[in-house]
Design an enzyme around this catalytic site. Structure first.
Site, PDB file in Angstrom:
ATOM      1  N   ILE A   1       0.930 -27.773  23.962  1.00  0.00           N
ATOM      2  CA  ILE A   1       1.627 -29.173  24.014  1.00  0.00           C
ATOM      3  C   ILE A   1       0.836 -30.146  24.334  1.00  0.00           C
ATOM      4  O   ILE A   1       0.458 -30.243  25.385  1.00  0.00           O
ATOM      5  CB  ILE A   1       2.968 -28.950  24.528  1.00  0.00           C
ATOM      6  N   ALA A   2       0.647 -30.961  23.139  1.00  0.00           N
ATOM      7  CA  ALA A   2      -0.363 -32.314  23.435  1.00  0.00           C
ATOM      8  C   ALA A   2       0.776 -33.493  24.057  1.00  0.00           C
ATOM      9  O   ALA A   2       1.134 -34.344  23.530  1.00  0.00           O
ATOM     10  CB  ALA A   2      -0.667 -32.743  22.228  1.00  0.00           C
ATOM     11  N   CYS A   3       1.029 -32.943  25.458  1.00  0.00           N
ATOM     12  CA  CYS A   3       2.065 -34.047  26.234  1.00  0.00           C
ATOM     13  C   CYS A   3       1.009 -35.338  26.163  1.00  0.00           C
ATOM     14  O   CYS A   3       1.700 -36.392  26.317  1.00  0.00           O
ATOM     15  CB  CYS A   3       2.247 -33.510  27.516  1.00  0.00           C
ATOM     16  N   HIS A   4      -0.098 -35.488  26.114  1.00  0.00           N
ATOM     17  CA  HIS A   4      -0.832 -36.701  26.347  1.00  0.00           C
ATOM     18  C   HIS A   4      -0.768 -37.704  25.038  1.00  0.00           C
ATOM     19  O   HIS A   4      -0.806 -38.911  25.272  1.00  0.00           O
ATOM     20  CB  HIS A   4      -2.303 -36.583  26.582  1.00  0.00           C
TER      21      HIS A   4
END
Length: 108
Positions: free
Chosen positions: A53-56
Site C-alpha cells: 500500500i503506497a500510503c505515501h
DNA sequence: ACCATGACTCCAT
DNA sequence: CATGGAGCCATGG
C-alpha cells in the site's frame, strides 16, 4: 480480517498510479463515501502492508501528508514521492493541481 | 451497545 | 492564510 472498508481503502490506494497522489476524500469517495476521509485515515494508519500500500501517495486536501505519518515521518514520505517524480516543497506539500490522481484518466 | 479517538473536510470568522 | 467549531465514518475499549 476482511475489514470491508479498510480492504476497499487498501485496494484503492494500490490503484494509485506511480507519480500521482490522491486525497483521503478522493479515496473515501471511491470507497463509496465521500465523507469517510477520516475512516480512510484510520485504515491507512493501520496499514498492514506498507510494502503493497503506497500510503505515501495519499495526502490530505491541502496536498500535505499527515504529520503522524509512520515509516520515518514526512521525511521518508517526501523522499518516496520525489523518487516517483512528485515534487514536494519544503513544507512537505505537493501541487495537487498537477499531481492529484484522476481516476477518470487512469480508469481501466 | 455506548463513548472516546483519529493519517479528514468544510464553513465561518 | 490561520484558527476554531461542527460533521462524518470506522475502530477499539
Amino acid at each position: 480480517m476482511n475489514k470491508n472498508f479498510a480492504e476497499k481503502v487498501y485496494k484503492t490506494v494500490q490503484k494509485i498510479p506511480l507519480g500521482k497522489v490522491a486525497t483521503y476524500g478522493q479515496v473515501a469517495m471511491l470507497c463509496g463515501s465521500s465523507k469517510a476521509a477520516r475512516a480512510v485515515g484510520t485504515a491507512l494508519h493501520r496499514n498492514p502492508t506498507p510494502d503493497v500500500i503506497a500510503c505515501h501517495r495519499v495526502v490530505n486536501r491541502s496536498g500535505c501528508l499527515a504529520k503522524n505519518f509512520g515509516f520515518g515521518g514526512q521525511e521518508s514520505q517526501k523522499r518516496l514521492l520525489e523518487l516517483e517524480g512528485v515534487l514536494v516543497d519544503e513544507n512537505y506539500r505537493v501541487n495537487l493541481y498537477n499531481y492529484q490522481w484522476d481516476e477518470k484518466i487512469n480508469k481501466d
